[in-house]
Design an enzyme around this catalytic site. Structure first.
Site, mmCIF file in Angstrom:
data_model
loop_
_atom_site.group_PDB
_atom_site.id
_atom_site.type_symbol
_atom_site.label_atom_id
_atom_site.label_comp_id
_atom_site.label_asym_id
_atom_site.label_seq_id
_atom_site.Cartn_x
_atom_site.Cartn_y
_atom_site.Cartn_z
ATOM 1 N N ILE A 93 48.885 29.377 43.585
ATOM 2 C CA ILE A 93 48.476 29.817 44.920
ATOM 3 C C ILE A 93 47.181 30.609 44.909
ATOM 4 C CG2 ILE A 93 50.795 29.782 45.913
ATOM 5 C CD1 ILE A 93 50.979 32.783 45.495
ATOM 6 N N SER A 94 46.762 31.100 43.751
ATOM 7 C CA SER A 94 45.520 31.869 43.736
ATOM 8 C C SER A 94 45.077 32.136 42.304
ATOM 9 C CB SER A 94 45.715 33.208 44.459
ATOM 10 O OG SER A 94 44.545 33.985 44.413
ATOM 11 N N THR A 95 43.764 32.170 42.122
ATOM 12 C CA THR A 95 43.176 32.669 40.881
ATOM 13 C C THR A 95 41.999 33.543 41.263
ATOM 14 O OG1 THR A 95 43.826 30.805 39.474
ATOM 15 C CG2 THR A 95 41.937 32.082 38.767
ATOM 16 N N GLY A 96 42.053 34.799 40.857
ATOM 17 C CA GLY A 96 40.962 35.725 41.130
ATOM 18 C C GLY A 96 40.302 36.134 39.835
ATOM 19 N N GLY A 97 39.547 37.217 39.902
ATOM 20 C CA GLY A 97 38.846 37.672 38.714
ATOM 21 C C GLY A 97 39.765 38.220 37.645
ATOM 22 N N TYR A 98 41.002 38.595 38.035
ATOM 23 C CA TYR A 98 41.865 39.285 37.074
ATOM 24 C C TYR A 98 43.272 38.712 36.972
ATOM 25 C CZ TYR A 98 38.106 42.658 37.292
ATOM 26 O OH TYR A 98 36.869 43.245 37.250
ATOM 27 N N VAL A 101 47.915 33.277 39.810
ATOM 28 C CA VAL A 101 49.139 33.562 40.547
ATOM 29 C C VAL A 101 49.843 32.269 40.953
ATOM 30 C CG1 VAL A 101 50.133 34.816 42.498
ATOM 31 C CG2 VAL A 101 48.017 35.645 41.429
ATOM 32 N N ASP A 307 40.600 49.030 45.086
ATOM 33 C CA ASP A 307 40.325 47.674 45.582
ATOM 34 C C ASP A 307 41.057 47.434 46.901
ATOM 35 O OD1 ASP A 307 38.913 45.327 45.338
ATOM 36 O OD2 ASP A 307 40.432 44.304 44.153
#
Length: 439
Positions: A93-98, A101, A307
């Protein structure tokens, strides 16, 4: 000497349940349930064998597959109305900088690669320990505005994720080349690949091909087709050229309805708000009350999330009113949803040390750093705020900054406004819908 528990700063240094060189914080039952559905040791044949496999196909054989009635709707993108999770799989569902998911059933599972040469495993626990500490020390309904992880596994071998990504990338490359009648090769240009993938990902014919090849070639219950371009940007980013995707943490959260940034005018009204701006006031007020209550706690006037932005605020069902008392006022939220702060990876509070944030900040900050960034991101995400002159003018009090003291919405200088600034701000008529239960 006091006994350390999960409401004390020392909790992060306790010796929890251990499995060889790994550590589990929180509920082992939740964690083991998720882990039992993951194959951390899955391997695939060398890529050259995959290339030889695709030599058995051409445009004509792919056309026959496309004409087949079978389609696995879980290979549509999740924002597509045709998407449906027909299998009990892990859906990206998501990939961010850290973090990367996934969701499975009513869980969210986050994988975080950690720089093990910079931090020990126990120095990477803020995402679990900080919200847990706050939740256990806050006494009123404000504690409901925090997302606490159910469990966190430290120092797990996560190489399978990078290996899986490469396998899927090579499958997509070879599939697209076969569709276009090109010579098969594992070499690729990032720009060319992304363009080709984005052009096809919503096509029912392409999804039919994925329905055939993903089980045959990947054979995994981890579906990374959704938002694959985000995963591509993560692994192919030049700053990770020499990165070792070796070990990291696995964190298990409850599944939210949405992140706050996903709400538009139509959804805001569907959720019971008079307008999108009223919804924005709602999440701003709840986050403000959370911060004020945290700063009332002993030794917690150093709390930083670092953040605070709409996509780090999650929305959950709220089955009963949320009532928060502040001085002689009572804030009552009768809405059927609540907002909750998530992603405490860079947070600090009381005596819980976070080396990640310590290394990033050159000057002292407090709550104002977070809200300065929060307001900037709110205005960027929701230009509709400008239509409410009173609200938008008031928010500008948080962003009286210049290029010399603000970089990419983040303060570079130390501005330590007292928390009373925020207390007075939310007492204004802007938030009258919730003051003393007027809504």
């Amino acid at each position: 000497m006091g006994v350390a528990n999960d409401s004390s700063p020392e909790y992060q240094w306790m010796s929890p349940h251990r499995l060889s060189d790994t550590v589990i914080l929180g509920d082992c039952l939740y964690f083991n349930n998720i882990m039992s559905q993951l194959d951390l040791h899955q391997n695939w044949a060398p890529s050259v064998r995959l290339l030889n496999y695709f030599k058995n196909f051409n445009k004509e054989t792919l056309l026959k597959i496309e004409e087949n009635d079978y389609i696995n709707s879980s290979f549509f993108q999740q924002k597509d109305k045709r998407f449906y999770p027909i299998n009990d799989d892990f859906y990206h569902i998501s990939t961010g900088g850290y973090g990367i998911v996934f969701k499975i059933d009513n869980y969210v599972v986050k994988f975080v690669f950690e720089a093990t040469k910079l931090y020990s495993p126990m120095e990477t626990t803020a995402e679990f320990t900080v919200p847990k500490f706050l939740y256990n020390n806050l006494k009123g309904d404000e504690k409901k505005l925090i997302v606490c992880a159910w469990a966190m596994g430290l120092n797990y071998k996560l190489t399978f994720l990078h290996t899986l990504y490469k396998r899927v990338l090579h499958m997509l490359l070879l599939l697209i080349q076969t569709m276009d009648g090109q010579e098969l090769s594992l070499r690729y240009s990032s720009k060319v690949f992304l363009k080709a993938f984005n052009e096809r990902k919503d096509s029912i014919k392409f999804v039919k091909l994925l329905s055939h090849f993903y089980p045959a070639v990947i054979n995994s219950n981890i579906n990374v087709i959704n938002y694959f371009n985000r995963m591509f940007h993560f692994f192919e980013h030049e700053k990770r050229t020499n990165y070792e995707y070796e070990r990291g943490n696995i964190i298990i959260f409850p599944l939210a309805l949405y992140s706050a940034d996903k709400v538009d005018t139509e959804l805001a009204i569907k959720l019971g708000f008079k307008s999108l701006v009223q919804y924005i006031k709602f999440i701003f007020l709840q986050m403000s009350l959370l911060y004020i209550k945290i700063y009332e706690l002993p030794c917690c006037d150093n709390f930083l999330h670092a953040d605070l932005k709409p996509d780090n605020i999650l929305l959950f069902d709220s089955n009963e009113p949320i009532i928060i008392h502040l001085k002689n006022k009572k804030f009552v939220f009768n809405e059927r949803i609540k907002s909750a702060l998530n992603d405490f990876d860079f947070s600090q509070v009381a005596g819980i040390i976070n080396k990640k944030i310590k290394n990033n900040f050159k000057v002292e900050h407090n709550w104002y750093y977070d809200f300065h960034f929060f307001v900037h991101t709110l205005l960027k995400t929701y230009p509709e705020i400008e239509k409410d002159i009173e609200f938008s003018t008031a928010l500008e009090e948080f962003i009286m900054c210049t290029k010399t003291d603000c970089d990419k919405y983040r303060l570079k200088v130390s501005i330590l406004h007292p928390i009373s600034f925020l207390e007075k701000f939310i007492m204004r008529d802007i938030f009258s819908d919730w003051i003393n239960g007027r809504n």
